[in-house]
Design a protein around this motif. Structure first.
Motif, PDB file in Angstrom:
ATOM      1  N   LEU A  14       0.798  -1.009  -0.121  1.00 38.08           N
ATOM      2  CA  LEU A  14      -0.482   0.015   0.167  1.00 38.08           C
ATOM      3  C   LEU A  14       0.788   1.614   0.101  1.00 38.08           C
ATOM      4  N   VAL A  15       1.955   1.481   1.074  1.00 39.92           N
ATOM      5  CA  VAL A  15       2.280   2.872   0.797  1.00 39.92           C
ATOM      6  C   VAL A  15       3.664   2.588   0.097  1.00 39.92           C
ATOM      7  N   GLY A  16       3.952   1.539  -1.006  1.00 39.23           N
ATOM      8  CA  GLY A  16       5.250   2.206  -1.695  1.00 39.23           C
ATOM      9  C   GLY A  16       4.162   1.978  -2.922  1.00 39.23           C
ATOM     10  N   PHE A  33      10.640  -2.867  -6.263  1.00 36.35           N
ATOM     11  CA  PHE A  33      10.964  -4.547  -6.454  1.00 36.35           C
ATOM     12  C   PHE A  33      10.107  -5.077  -5.615  1.00 36.35           C
ATOM     13  N   GLU A  34       9.100  -6.145  -5.961  1.00 38.67           N
ATOM     14  CA  GLU A  34       8.978  -6.388  -4.763  1.00 38.67           C
ATOM     15  C   GLU A  34       8.137  -7.826  -4.876  1.00 38.67           C
ATOM     16  N   LYS A  35       8.012  -8.312  -3.713  1.00 40.52           N
ATOM     17  CA  LYS A  35       8.121  -9.934  -2.856  1.00 40.52           C
ATOM     18  C   LYS A  35       7.903 -10.831  -4.518  1.00 40.52           C
ATOM     19  N   LEU A  52      -9.816  -2.682   5.737  1.00 41.41           N
ATOM     20  CA  LEU A  52      -8.874  -1.590   6.506  1.00 41.41           C
ATOM     21  C   LEU A  52      -9.673  -0.824   6.180  1.00 41.41           C
ATOM     22  N   ALA A  53      -9.686   0.439   7.949  1.00 41.80           N
ATOM     23  CA  ALA A  53     -10.531   1.324   7.459  1.00 41.80           C
ATOM     24  C   ALA A  53      -8.980   2.504   7.285  1.00 41.80           C
ATOM     25  N   LEU A  54     -10.787   3.388   6.016  1.00 39.55           N
ATOM     26  CA  LEU A  54      -9.378   4.306   5.657  1.00 39.55           C
ATOM     27  C   LEU A  54     -10.160   5.697   6.056  1.00 39.55           C
ATOM     28  N   SER A 107     -11.469  -2.508   0.278  1.00 42.77           N
ATOM     29  CA  SER A 107     -10.873  -3.801   0.009  1.00 42.77           C
ATOM     30  C   SER A 107      -8.834  -3.645   0.363  1.00 42.77           C
ATOM     31  N   ARG A 108      -7.923  -4.156   0.722  1.00 40.41           N
ATOM     32  CA  ARG A 108      -6.788  -4.480   1.218  1.00 40.41           C
ATOM     33  C   ARG A 108      -6.238  -4.565  -0.513  1.00 40.41           C
ATOM     34  N   GLY A 109      -6.512  -6.028  -1.000  1.00 37.91           N
ATOM     35  CA  GLY A 109      -6.160  -6.411  -2.838  1.00 37.91           C
ATOM     36  C   GLY A 109      -6.484  -5.206  -3.624  1.00 37.91           C
ATOM     37  N   SER A 131      12.575 -10.546  -4.794  1.00 35.51           N
ATOM     38  CA  SER A 131      12.577 -10.222  -2.998  1.00 35.51           C
ATOM     39  C   SER A 131      14.274  -9.422  -2.642  1.00 35.51           C
ATOM     40  N   LEU A 132      14.246  -8.755  -1.700  1.00 33.78           N
ATOM     41  CA  LEU A 132      15.428  -9.011  -1.030  1.00 33.78           C
ATOM     42  C   LEU A 132      16.164  -9.376  -0.724  1.00 33.78           C
ATOM     43  N   LEU A 133      17.233  -9.571  -0.809  1.00 36.90           N
ATOM     44  CA  LEU A 133      18.380 -10.265   0.072  1.00 36.90           C
ATOM     45  C   LEU A 133      19.407  -9.408   0.442  1.00 36.90           C
ATOM     46  N   GLY A 314       6.658   4.169   5.286  1.00 39.84           N
ATOM     47  CA  GLY A 314       5.218   2.836   6.338  1.00 39.84           C
ATOM     48  C   GLY A 314       5.753   1.590   7.924  1.00 39.84           C
ATOM     49  N   ASP A 315       5.309   1.061   7.424  1.00 38.82           N
ATOM     50  CA  ASP A 315       5.915   0.360   8.613  1.00 38.82           C
ATOM     51  C   ASP A 315       6.817  -0.766   8.826  1.00 38.82           C
ATOM     52  N   ALA A 316       7.620  -0.141   7.940  1.00 35.85           N
ATOM     53  CA  ALA A 316       9.612  -1.352   7.328  1.00 35.85           C
ATOM     54  C   ALA A 316      10.169   0.464   8.667  1.00 35.85           C
ATOM     55  N   GLN A 326      -4.742   3.022  11.666  1.00 36.83           N
ATOM     56  CA  GLN A 326      -4.423   4.519  11.309  1.00 36.83           C
ATOM     57  C   GLN A 326      -2.695   3.602  10.782  1.00 36.83           C
ATOM     58  N   GLY A 327      -2.482   2.279  10.720  1.00 30.17           N
ATOM     59  CA  GLY A 327      -0.989   2.051   9.992  1.00 30.17           C
ATOM     60  C   GLY A 327      -1.125   2.705   9.053  1.00 30.17           C
ATOM     61  N   MET A 328      -2.272   1.892   8.165  1.00 30.13           N
ATOM     62  CA  MET A 328      -2.209   2.264   6.829  1.00 30.13           C
ATOM     63  C   MET A 328      -2.099   3.818   6.566  1.00 30.13           C
ATOM     64  N   ASN A 329      -3.508   4.410   6.821  1.00 29.91           N
ATOM     65  CA  ASN A 329      -3.612   5.629   7.012  1.00 29.91           C
ATOM     66  C   ASN A 329      -2.141   6.523   7.322  1.00 29.91           C
TER      67      ASN A 329
HETATM   68  P1  FAD Z   1       2.898  -3.639   3.666  1.00 28.70           P
HETATM   69  O1  FAD Z   1       1.026  -3.760   3.043  1.00 28.70           O
HETATM   70  O2  FAD Z   1       3.265  -5.682   4.903  1.00 28.70           O
HETATM   71  O3  FAD Z   1       3.516  -3.986   2.048  1.00 28.70           O
HETATM   72  C1  FAD Z   1       5.136  -4.183   2.366  1.00 28.70           C
HETATM   73  C2  FAD Z   1       4.521  -4.507   1.266  1.00 28.70           C
HETATM   74  O4  FAD Z   1       6.483  -5.349   1.114  1.00 28.70           O
HETATM   75  C3  FAD Z   1       4.751  -6.585   0.628  1.00 28.70           C
HETATM   76  O5  FAD Z   1       3.500  -5.994  -0.751  1.00 28.70           O
HETATM   77  C4  FAD Z   1       5.593  -6.497   0.855  1.00 28.70           C
HETATM   78  O6  FAD Z   1       5.135  -8.199  -0.381  1.00 28.70           O
HETATM   79  C5  FAD Z   1       6.484  -6.515  -0.190  1.00 28.70           C
HETATM   80  N1  FAD Z   1       7.838  -6.894   0.260  1.00 28.70           N
HETATM   81  C6  FAD Z   1       8.242  -7.395   1.805  1.00 28.70           C
HETATM   82  N2  FAD Z   1       9.510  -8.572   1.876  1.00 28.70           N
HETATM   83  C7  FAD Z   1      10.010  -7.713   0.988  1.00 28.70           C
HETATM   84  C8  FAD Z   1      10.740  -8.073   0.506  1.00 28.70           C
HETATM   85  N3  FAD Z   1      12.242  -8.249   0.461  1.00 28.70           N
HETATM   86  N4  FAD Z   1      11.443  -7.470  -1.402  1.00 28.70           N
HETATM   87  C9  FAD Z   1      10.859  -7.180  -1.716  1.00 28.70           C
HETATM   88  N5  FAD Z   1       9.254  -6.737  -1.122  1.00 28.70           N
HETATM   89  C10 FAD Z   1       9.059  -6.688   0.130  1.00 28.70           C
HETATM   90  N6  FAD Z   1      -4.309   0.311   8.815  1.00 28.70           N
HETATM   91  C11 FAD Z   1      -5.409   0.973   8.974  1.00 28.70           C
HETATM   92  O7  FAD Z   1      -5.268   2.237   8.376  1.00 28.70           O
HETATM   93  N7  FAD Z   1      -5.988   0.402   8.780  1.00 28.70           N
HETATM   94  C12 FAD Z   1      -7.360  -0.577   9.163  1.00 28.70           C
HETATM   95  O8  FAD Z   1      -7.873  -0.730   9.929  1.00 28.70           O
HETATM   96  C13 FAD Z   1      -5.836  -1.526   9.186  1.00 28.70           C
HETATM   97  N8  FAD Z   1      -6.384  -3.326   9.948  1.00 28.70           N
HETATM   98  C14 FAD Z   1      -5.006  -3.557   9.701  1.00 28.70           C
HETATM   99  C15 FAD Z   1      -6.230  -4.934  10.501  1.00 28.70           C
HETATM  100  C16 FAD Z   1      -4.464  -5.486  11.107  1.00 28.70           C
HETATM  101  C17 FAD Z   1      -5.494  -6.765  11.590  1.00 28.70           C
HETATM  102  C18 FAD Z   1      -3.387  -5.634  10.370  1.00 28.70           C
HETATM  103  C19 FAD Z   1      -2.478  -6.218  10.613  1.00 28.70           C
HETATM  104  C20 FAD Z   1      -3.276  -4.352  10.051  1.00 28.70           C
HETATM  105  C21 FAD Z   1      -4.160  -3.180  10.039  1.00 28.70           C
HETATM  106  N9  FAD Z   1      -3.142  -1.636   9.427  1.00 28.70           N
HETATM  107  C22 FAD Z   1      -4.670  -1.066   9.062  1.00 28.70           C
HETATM  108  C23 FAD Z   1      -2.117  -1.486   9.304  1.00 28.70           C
HETATM  109  C24 FAD Z   1      -2.066  -1.799   7.964  1.00 28.70           C
HETATM  110  O9  FAD Z   1      -2.052  -2.930   7.498  1.00 28.70           O
HETATM  111  C25 FAD Z   1      -0.068  -1.549   7.790  1.00 28.70           C
HETATM  112  O10 FAD Z   1      -0.144   0.072   8.315  1.00 28.70           O
HETATM  113  C26 FAD Z   1      -0.229  -0.791   6.253  1.00 28.70           C
HETATM  114  O11 FAD Z   1      -0.451  -2.649   5.036  1.00 28.70           O
HETATM  115  C27 FAD Z   1       1.503  -1.054   5.536  1.00 28.70           C
HETATM  116  O12 FAD Z   1       1.683  -0.662   4.483  1.00 28.70           O
HETATM  117  P2  FAD Z   1       3.181  -0.908   3.824  1.00 28.70           P
HETATM  118  O13 FAD Z   1       2.749  -0.861   2.575  1.00 28.70           O
HETATM  119  O14 FAD Z   1       4.561  -0.042   4.891  1.00 28.70           O
HETATM  120  O15 FAD Z   1       3.555  -2.280   3.767  1.00 28.70           O
END
Ligand code: FAD
Length: 466
Positions: A14-16, A33-35, A52-54, A107-109, A131-133, A314-316, A326-329
């Motif tokens: 989502l964030v990337g 680059f996506e795994k 997820l909640a936006l 929907s996340r997807g 996948s990044l090594l 983002g989550d990283a 709020q994680g995605m937000n």
């Molecule tokens: P991710 O969504 O984890 O994406 C990371 C991407 O990196 C993935 O596509 C993965 O395949 C890829 N990747 C991983 N490793 C590698 C590698 N080595 N090489 C290349 N690619 C790689 N947030 C909200 O705002 N509202 C909500 O309602 C909400 N509900 C949630 C419910 C649950 C149960 C959980 C667990 C989380 C929820 N969140 C919610 C948080 C939200 O899911 C995350 O904050 C958000 O997905 C972060 O996005 P991201 O892109 O940083 O990480």
């Protein structure tokens, strides 16, 4: 004009994907680059919560990228929490003052795929199944492996990690120069179950559950079954189903995932604790047996970047527990700040990355703290009379003195004020509400004029809200 640096993003989640879109819109050459395989071809293999909640912060970032309207077309509005008490009674606790303050179930997807399409349309090049090594930060090269294990190298340029809570880039950076990483497990896990669309359930059951149209429950709410130390929640999906998430201690208590190891134990637990919910999940046994238990942790880092060479977003950089939705937000807010900073000083990534961390880290810490607090609120306090009295008093004050009182949940969810401000203001407001209720626990008995004067004389007016 100096040529903008090439940017290599790890992770097309989502964030990337949203960051890639915004950087490409600002004329950076971006490769991602996506795994996982391309979800638009392979189907979405998300694995985690499927909706997820936006909220407003995420929406604002989508507006900046020109995508908000398209996302909202596929979203389901949620006006508030529908709290399901143990005896079966339910009631809606509105999140905001009216329908201008709502959150959206997406929907996340579908969201991920929409963001990938949008980024690609802006010129981003994606490499799926890569996948990044690890990374060589001296040579600015990364190593990647495809699904068959074939390893390739790539000249990285600026390296940005959006590869989620288990970030491989973070691990590589940490090995090169420690980032001061601290991961605090919550000790609770989660499991997803599904309520199908109403058509798949007996009509009588849907009627009893308060279903509407194709939905087996009220569609415009985030449903909560609070049970003290644990809870279930359910968010609607546009096609009529709901994704239910059970949050429970991982071990060391009963009930916990450790004491409910099989479907028979889990079914008996649901029959006792969630008797109104269980019949709405006809595939309960299969869902429980097949869906993994997810773990929940908060991630803190002292450093989010390696001078001007690599940065985490983002989550990283700041994974949090999901209880404020709020994680995605928060990650989406990151993308806007970073894209703006990079566009303003494309040749000075060291300063940009440092400034990005300076702006975002206090806010990430604040939402991490509020998300942890919100777990207690959701699973326990929403059914507590003192909490309800405080909420009722807050609602009266919000109406009477909107320039001086706004519930913390609303500050977080419906404004763009920094999370750190919401946390701090929330504490000060809460202390005043507690003081008023301490003197007179019955809300109706409180002198609202005096209460308003107390807030106005103690707290500065709220800043402009958006
Ligand atoms: P991710 O969504 O984890 O994406 C990371 C991407 O990196 C993935 O596509 C993965 O395949 C890829 N990747 C991983 N490793 C590698 C590698 N080595 N090489 C290349 N690619 C790689 N947030 C909200 O705002 N509202 C909500 O309602 C909400 N509900 C949630 C419910 C649950 C149960 C959980 C667990 C989380 C929820 N969140 C919610 C948080 C939200 O899911 C995350 O904050 C958000 O997905 C972060 O996005 P991201 O892109 O940083 O990480």
């Amino acid at each position: 004009m100096a040529q903008a640096p090439r940017i290599t993003l790890i992770g097309g989640g989502l964030v990337g994907a949203l960051l890639a879109r915004q950087l490409a819109q600002r004329r950076f050459a971006v490769e991602v680059f996506e795994k996982r395989p391309d979800p638009r071809r392979a189907g979405f293999l998300g694995g985690r919560s499927i909706n997820l909640a936006l909220a407003e912060r995420g929406l604002q970032a989508l507006r900046t990228a020109g995508l908000a309207d398209e996302v909202l077309l596929r979203a389901v509005m949620m006006r508030g929490r529908m709290v399901h008490a143990h005896g079966g009674a339910s009631g809606l606790q509105r999140y905001g003052v009216d329908d201008s303050e709502v959150i959206w179930s997406v929907s996340r997807g579908a969201l991920n795929m929409l963001l990938l399409d949008a980024a690609e349309a802006s010129g981003v090049r994606f490499h799926f199944g890569q996948s990044l090594l690890d990374a060589d930060f001296e040579q600015r090269r990364i190593r990647l492996a495809d699904e068959a294990g074939t390893v390739r190298e790539h000249d990285a340029g600026l390296l940005i990690g959006a590869d989620g809570a288990g970030s491989a880039l973070r691990a590589t950076m940490n090995a090169y120069a420690p980032l001061g990483e601290r991961i605090e497990p919550l000790g609770h896990g989660y499991k997803e179950l599904e309520i199908p669309a109403a058509g798949a359930l007996p009509p009588e059951l849907v009627r009893q559950a308060g279903g509407e149209g194709r939905f087996a429950l009220e569609p415009h709410a985030l449903h909560i079954w609070p049970r003290g130390g644990y809870m279930c929640i359910a968010l609607p999906n546009a096609e009529g189903s709901f994704t239910v998430t059970l949050f429970l201690p991982a071990a060391g208590a009963h009930p916990s995932f450790a004491t409910l190891p099989d479907t028979a134990a889990a079914r008996a637990f649901f029959a006792t604790d969630f008797p109104d919910l269980l019949p709405l999940i006809p595939r309960f046994d299969a869902d429980y047996a097949e869906h993994p238990v997810g773990t929940l942790s908060t991630l803190y880092l002292d450093r989010w970047h390696l001078d001007g060479r690599a940065l985490l977003v983002g989550d990283a950089a700041h994974a949090i527990v999901p209880f404020h939705g709020q994680g995605m937000n928060c990650g989406f807010e990151d993308t806007v700040t970073l894209a703006q900073l990079l566009a303003a000083a494309p040749g000075d990534s060291a300063s940009v990355f440092a400034e990005f961390q300076r702006i975002r880290q206090p806010n990430a810490d604040a939402i991490a703290a509020m998300a942890l607090e919100n777990y207690v609120e959701m699973r326990d306090s929403v059914a507590d009379p003192h909490y309800l009295a405080k909420r009722a008093l807050g609602a009266k004050l919000a109406e009477r003195i909107p320039g001086h009182y706004m519930a913390r949940y609303r500050l977080v969810t419906f404004t763009h004020l920094p999370y750190a401000y919401a946390l701090e203001r929330g504490h000060r407001q809460d202390a005043l509400l507690e003081a008023l209720l301490h003197g007179a626990p019955d809300v109706e008995a409180i002198d609202l004029d005096a209460a308003a004067r107390l807030f106005q004389s103690t707290l500065e007016p709220l800043p402009e809200l958006r």
